[in-house]
Design a protein around this motif. Structure first.
Motif, PDB file in Angstrom:
ATOM      1  N   ALA A 116       5.200   4.993  -2.107  1.00 41.21           N
ATOM      2  CA  ALA A 116       5.273   4.353  -0.784  1.00 41.21           C
ATOM      3  C   ALA A 116       3.896   3.843  -0.405  1.00 41.21           C
ATOM      4  O   ALA A 116       2.897   4.562  -0.544  1.00 41.21           O
ATOM      5  CB  ALA A 116       5.788   5.335   0.263  1.00 41.21           C
ATOM      6  N   THR A 117       3.843   2.601   0.052  1.00 38.75           N
ATOM      7  CA  THR A 117       2.608   2.053   0.597  1.00 38.75           C
ATOM      8  C   THR A 117       2.772   1.947   2.110  1.00 38.75           C
ATOM      9  O   THR A 117       3.741   1.348   2.594  1.00 38.75           O
ATOM     10  CB  THR A 117       2.303   0.669   0.001  1.00 38.75           C
ATOM     11  OG1 THR A 117       2.189   0.790  -1.416  1.00 38.75           O
ATOM     12  CG2 THR A 117       1.009   0.121   0.562  1.00 38.75           C
ATOM     13  N   VAL A 118       1.839   2.542   2.837  1.00 45.20           N
ATOM     14  CA  VAL A 118       1.961   2.656   4.297  1.00 45.20           C
ATOM     15  C   VAL A 118       0.769   1.952   4.959  1.00 45.20           C
ATOM     16  O   VAL A 118      -0.389   2.210   4.604  1.00 45.20           O
ATOM     17  CB  VAL A 118       2.000   4.133   4.736  1.00 45.20           C
ATOM     18  CG1 VAL A 118       2.262   4.240   6.233  1.00 45.20           C
ATOM     19  CG2 VAL A 118       3.041   4.918   3.938  1.00 45.20           C
ATOM     20  N   LYS A 119       1.057   1.077   5.922  1.00 49.19           N
ATOM     21  CA  LYS A 119      -0.021   0.467   6.688  1.00 49.19           C
ATOM     22  C   LYS A 119       0.443   0.272   8.132  1.00 49.19           C
ATOM     23  O   LYS A 119       1.645   0.150   8.414  1.00 49.19           O
ATOM     24  CB  LYS A 119      -0.446  -0.864   6.079  1.00 49.19           C
ATOM     25  CG  LYS A 119       0.596  -1.953   6.112  1.00 49.19           C
ATOM     26  CD  LYS A 119       0.036  -3.244   5.519  1.00 49.19           C
ATOM     27  CE  LYS A 119       1.085  -4.363   5.541  1.00 49.19           C
ATOM     28  NZ  LYS A 119       0.532  -5.625   4.973  1.00 49.19           N
ATOM     29  N   SER A 120      -0.513   0.248   9.020  1.00 51.64           N
ATOM     30  CA  SER A 120      -0.191   0.091  10.448  1.00 51.64           C
ATOM     31  C   SER A 120       0.226  -1.342  10.736  1.00 51.64           C
ATOM     32  O   SER A 120      -0.234  -2.298  10.100  1.00 51.64           O
ATOM     33  CB  SER A 120      -1.406   0.444  11.305  1.00 51.64           C
ATOM     34  OG  SER A 120      -1.766   1.792  11.124  1.00 51.64           O
ATOM     35  N   CYS A 121       1.125  -1.469  11.708  1.00 47.49           N
ATOM     36  CA  CYS A 121       1.539  -2.783  12.192  1.00 47.49           C
ATOM     37  C   CYS A 121       1.800  -2.673  13.696  1.00 47.49           C
ATOM     38  O   CYS A 121       1.774  -1.567  14.256  1.00 47.49           O
ATOM     39  CB  CYS A 121       2.773  -3.283  11.452  1.00 47.49           C
ATOM     40  SG  CYS A 121       4.245  -2.255  11.662  1.00 47.49           S
ATOM     41  N   GLU A 122       2.075  -3.798  14.344  1.00 47.73           N
ATOM     42  CA  GLU A 122       2.285  -3.763  15.792  1.00 47.73           C
ATOM     43  C   GLU A 122       3.478  -2.907  16.175  1.00 47.73           C
ATOM     44  O   GLU A 122       3.473  -2.222  17.205  1.00 47.73           O
ATOM     45  CB  GLU A 122       2.489  -5.199  16.313  1.00 47.73           C
ATOM     46  CG  GLU A 122       1.246  -6.068  16.237  1.00 47.73           C
ATOM     47  CD  GLU A 122       1.470  -7.427  16.872  1.00 47.73           C
ATOM     48  OE1 GLU A 122       2.588  -7.658  17.389  1.00 47.73           O
ATOM     49  OE2 GLU A 122       0.533  -8.246  16.867  1.00 47.73           O
ATOM     50  N   GLU A 123       4.530  -2.920  15.363  1.00 49.19           N
ATOM     51  CA  GLU A 123       5.730  -2.145  15.676  1.00 49.19           C
ATOM     52  C   GLU A 123       5.561  -0.654  15.399  1.00 49.19           C
ATOM     53  O   GLU A 123       6.343   0.157  15.858  1.00 49.19           O
ATOM     54  CB  GLU A 123       6.919  -2.678  14.876  1.00 49.19           C
ATOM     55  CG  GLU A 123       7.309  -4.113  15.189  1.00 49.19           C
ATOM     56  CD  GLU A 123       6.500  -5.114  14.364  1.00 49.19           C
ATOM     57  OE1 GLU A 123       5.520  -4.695  13.695  1.00 49.19           O
ATOM     58  OE2 GLU A 123       6.837  -6.307  14.391  1.00 49.19           O
ATOM     59  N   GLY A 124       4.579  -0.270  14.591  1.00 54.79           N
ATOM     60  CA  GLY A 124       4.375   1.130  14.211  1.00 54.79           C
ATOM     61  C   GLY A 124       3.784   1.249  12.816  1.00 54.79           C
ATOM     62  O   GLY A 124       2.572   1.114  12.635  1.00 54.79           O
ATOM     63  N   LEU A 125       4.657   1.443  11.815  1.00 53.80           N
ATOM     64  CA  LEU A 125       4.210   1.535  10.429  1.00 53.80           C
ATOM     65  C   LEU A 125       5.084   0.659   9.553  1.00 53.80           C
ATOM     66  O   LEU A 125       6.310   0.639   9.694  1.00 53.80           O
ATOM     67  CB  LEU A 125       4.290   2.985   9.911  1.00 53.80           C
ATOM     68  CG  LEU A 125       3.389   4.035  10.560  1.00 53.80           C
ATOM     69  CD1 LEU A 125       3.692   5.407   9.963  1.00 53.80           C
ATOM     70  CD2 LEU A 125       1.917   3.685  10.367  1.00 53.80           C
ATOM     71  N   HIS A 126       4.436  -0.072   8.659  1.00 52.91           N
ATOM     72  CA  HIS A 126       5.161  -0.838   7.653  1.00 52.91           C
ATOM     73  C   HIS A 126       5.101  -0.058   6.340  1.00 52.91           C
ATOM     74  O   HIS A 126       4.017   0.288   5.867  1.00 52.91           O
ATOM     75  CB  HIS A 126       4.538  -2.225   7.470  1.00 52.91           C
ATOM     76  CG  HIS A 126       5.255  -3.058   6.452  1.00 52.91           C
ATOM     77  ND1 HIS A 126       4.896  -3.075   5.123  1.00 52.91           N
ATOM     78  CD2 HIS A 126       6.319  -3.898   6.574  1.00 52.91           C
ATOM     79  CE1 HIS A 126       5.700  -3.884   4.461  1.00 52.91           C
ATOM     80  NE2 HIS A 126       6.576  -4.412   5.325  1.00 52.91           N
ATOM     81  N   VAL A 127       6.282   0.237   5.773  1.00 51.13           N
ATOM     82  CA  VAL A 127       6.355   1.070   4.572  1.00 51.13           C
ATOM     83  C   VAL A 127       7.112   0.325   3.485  1.00 51.13           C
ATOM     84  O   VAL A 127       8.233  -0.158   3.707  1.00 51.13           O
ATOM     85  CB  VAL A 127       7.075   2.412   4.854  1.00 51.13           C
ATOM     86  CG1 VAL A 127       7.095   3.272   3.591  1.00 51.13           C
ATOM     87  CG2 VAL A 127       6.398   3.154   5.997  1.00 51.13           C
ATOM     88  N   ARG A 128       6.485   0.185   2.322  1.00 50.68           N
ATOM     89  CA  ARG A 128       7.153  -0.347   1.130  1.00 50.68           C
ATOM     90  C   ARG A 128       7.468   0.824   0.204  1.00 50.68           C
ATOM     91  O   ARG A 128       6.603   1.663  -0.067  1.00 50.68           O
ATOM     92  CB  ARG A 128       6.259  -1.365   0.406  1.00 50.68           C
ATOM     93  CG  ARG A 128       6.191  -2.711   1.083  1.00 50.68           C
ATOM     94  CD  ARG A 128       5.478  -3.749   0.231  1.00 50.68           C
ATOM     95  NE  ARG A 128       4.089  -3.404   0.021  1.00 50.68           N
ATOM     96  CZ  ARG A 128       3.532  -3.240  -1.179  1.00 50.68           C
ATOM     97  NH1 ARG A 128       4.276  -3.341  -2.269  1.00 50.68           N
ATOM     98  NH2 ARG A 128       2.258  -2.950  -1.276  1.00 50.68           N
ATOM     99  N   LEU A 129       8.706   0.875  -0.290  1.00 45.82           N
ATOM    100  CA  LEU A 129       9.189   1.996  -1.094  1.00 45.82           C
ATOM    101  C   LEU A 129       9.737   1.492  -2.424  1.00 45.82           C
ATOM    102  O   LEU A 129      10.508   0.519  -2.467  1.00 45.82           O
ATOM    103  CB  LEU A 129      10.294   2.750  -0.343  1.00 45.82           C
ATOM    104  CG  LEU A 129       9.894   3.452   0.949  1.00 45.82           C
ATOM    105  CD1 LEU A 129      11.120   3.715   1.810  1.00 45.82           C
ATOM    106  CD2 LEU A 129       9.175   4.755   0.639  1.00 45.82           C
ATOM    107  N   THR A 130       9.346   2.163  -3.514  1.00 43.78           N
ATOM    108  CA  THR A 130       9.865   1.836  -4.839  1.00 43.78           C
ATOM    109  C   THR A 130      10.158   3.131  -5.578  1.00 43.78           C
ATOM    110  O   THR A 130       9.357   4.076  -5.542  1.00 43.78           O
ATOM    111  CB  THR A 130       8.857   1.004  -5.652  1.00 43.78           C
ATOM    112  OG1 THR A 130       8.473  -0.135  -4.892  1.00 43.78           O
ATOM    113  CG2 THR A 130       9.463   0.561  -6.976  1.00 43.78           C
ATOM    114  N   SER A 131      11.315   3.148  -6.260  1.00 41.34           N
ATOM    115  CA  SER A 131      11.746   4.376  -6.941  1.00 41.34           C
ATOM    116  C   SER A 131      11.805   4.149  -8.446  1.00 41.34           C
ATOM    117  O   SER A 131      12.253   3.094  -8.914  1.00 41.34           O
ATOM    118  CB  SER A 131      13.135   4.801  -6.434  1.00 41.34           C
ATOM    119  OG  SER A 131      13.645   5.856  -7.225  1.00 41.34           O
TER     120      SER A 131
END
Length: 483
Positions: A351-366
């Motif tokens: 998971a890659t996590v970064k801050s955004c205006e809405e809260g957190l943007h998370v990209r997930l790969t399995s």
């Protein structure tokens, strides 16, 4: 006449008693040993103490009604038997502790009780000095780390190197240094042999009499048992320290706090007697400010799986600066796992996590891993749309990435199958299951990350009860509520 003369001059004391129980003759050895008016009142096989010697009484009956009592000196036999029993008891006591200091105290106490008035147990030295335990008979032992000159005591330097002991007659107590002798009249220095290397030296001191040769021999026997015990204690301690250091490196890290991301993780190995296993998680900070979270499960359990876990974590750490995205990372990791161990595979979610205006943007790969679960603040729960090939099984893998936005109070839960495949329940034979986990998470909306992972682990533990389980790992990524 020859038989009579033989009886009279036998070195073994003999007494002839008439039918009335009165002594009417004794041989020369008995006359020297016994008073003339003795009245034998012992039974056959009794032990008779005479002049600090022990004699076994043996009865021979004659047709005339007379009885001949032969007194056989068994002092040395009894002493050896006593010493053998004592060594056995000592050995049992010595092996009760694998703490080096405690073991040295036991050695000193036993030696002061049975061998000497004053005892020193000296372990091999370090740059800080020699561990020294001292015990005076009747007192509690003391232990200290002390700088000593081993050349000041005859035979001590040699004993610490494992050389044979120096006879006590060669050691002059008057020449002993002040830290050693306290009014000693006789000193014995003997090595404590260990497992291939010396375990230390034993110094015995007496104040009122000298050590006999047989006592020095017994002291060496005791020292051999004590050395083995001390060596085992030192070896166990060193191995425990090495294991603790290696285990600490294999365990998941303590997750730090971030201003914009609430992170928490929990880990439990398959066997409660072990600390490490095949599940793992890590959090890496990238130069662009993103957090890279990885959670995985190595095929297998225990130490073997933990070793590969360490290799995988190291590989991921090395790949992060040179890979551009999740897909490239998992492909590179797949090749690394195939190269290092074709007998194992792993499942992993990143998971890659970064801050955004809405809260957190998370990209997930399995990579063959159970999908992450998105827990909204209102209690809505769904699985992320990630699928992928097991890592380390095939030459090429296929992955799918999903992107989600976590509003304040929302969470993304990463977990290993040790949670959903935990077997237990009312009958002890049912899996916890994905559906049961989803229903439980519906009540966790808005929970902080720490409370969320604790709740999931608690539910799994309660479901398992006292049964066995696989490794379990959970990580929660939560968007903090805004104040």
């Amino acid at each position: 006449m020859v038989a009579v003369q033989s009886w009279l001059h036998s070195p073994c004391p003999a007494i002839v008693v008439n039918a009335a129980g009165v002594v009417h003759s004794m041989n020369d050895a008995a006359k020297v040993l016994l008073p003339a008016d003795i009245e034998p009142r012992w039974q056959h096989g009794d032990s008779v103490l005479i002049s600090e010697r022990s004699y076994a009484a043996h009865r021979v009956d004659h047709s005339s009604g007379e009885v001949t009592w032969w007194l056989l000196d068994d002092t040395d036999l009894r002493l050896e038997r006593h010493r053998a029993e004592l060594l056995t008891r000592m050995s049992t006591v010595l092996m009760t502790s694998l703490n080096p200091e405690r073991c040295m105290r036991v050695v000193a106490e036993l030696a002061s009780t049975h061998l000497a008035d004053d005892v020193l147990v000296i372990a091999p030295g370090t740059t800080d000095g020699h561990p020294v335990t001292r015990c005076v008979r009747g007192e509690a032992p003391t232990h200290e780390l002390r700088r000593i000159d081993v050349e000041e005591v005859v035979g001590l330097s040699e004993a610490l190197r494992g050389f044979p002991p120096v006879p006590s007659r060669w050691i002059d107590p008057a020449a002993a240094p002040g830290w050693l002798a306290h009014g000693a009249t006789s000193i014995v220095v003997t090595p404590l042999p260990g497992h291939g290397v010396p375990a230390g030296a034993l110094i015995l001191m007496r104040r009122d009499r000298h050590f006999a040769e047989d006592e020095e021999a017994f002291a060496r026997l005791f020292a051999s048992r004590a050395g083995v015990a001390m060596s085992a204690a030192w070896l166990f301690t060193r191995q425990a320290a090495i294991t603790e250091r290696l285990t600490r490196d294999l365990l998941p890290p303590v997750l730090r706090r971030y201003d914009s991301v609430d992170l928490a993780g929990r880990y439990r190995a398959a066997q409660d007697t072990e600390q490490v296993g095949g599940d793992f998680y890590d959090v890496h900070e990238r130069e662009n400010g993103e957090l890279f979270v990885v959670l995985g499960d190595v095929c297998g359990k225990g130490l073997d799986a933990a070793v590969q876990t360490g290799q995988v974590r190291t590989t991921v750490h090395a790949l992060l600066p040179v890979v551009a995205d999740h897909d490239q990372l998992l492909r590179s990791l797949n090749k690394a796992v195939l190269t290092t161990d074709r007998g194992r595979f792993i499942t992993v979610v990143v998971a890659t996590v970064k801050s955004c205006e809405e809260g957190l943007h998370v990209r997930l790969t399995s990579g063959g891993h159970p999908p992450a679960l998105i827990v909204r603040a209102n209690g809505e729960v769904r699985a992320a749309k990630t699928r992928g090939t097991l890592v380390g099984l095939l030459p090429e893998i296929v992955t799918t990435t999903d992107e989600v936005v976590l509003a304040p109070g929302d969470s993304c839960l990463l977990h290993t199958d040790g949670i959903t495949e935990a077997v237990g329940g009312p009958l002890g034979d049912e899996e916890f299951g994905e559906e049961r986990l989803l229903r439980a998470l519906e009540e966790c909306g808005g929970m902080p990350a720490e409370a969320l992972v604790e709740h999931v682990h608690m539910l799994a533990a309660q479901w398992i009860g006292s049964g066995t389980h696989d490794d379990m790992a959970v990580v929660a990524i939560t968007a903090p509520r805004r104040r």
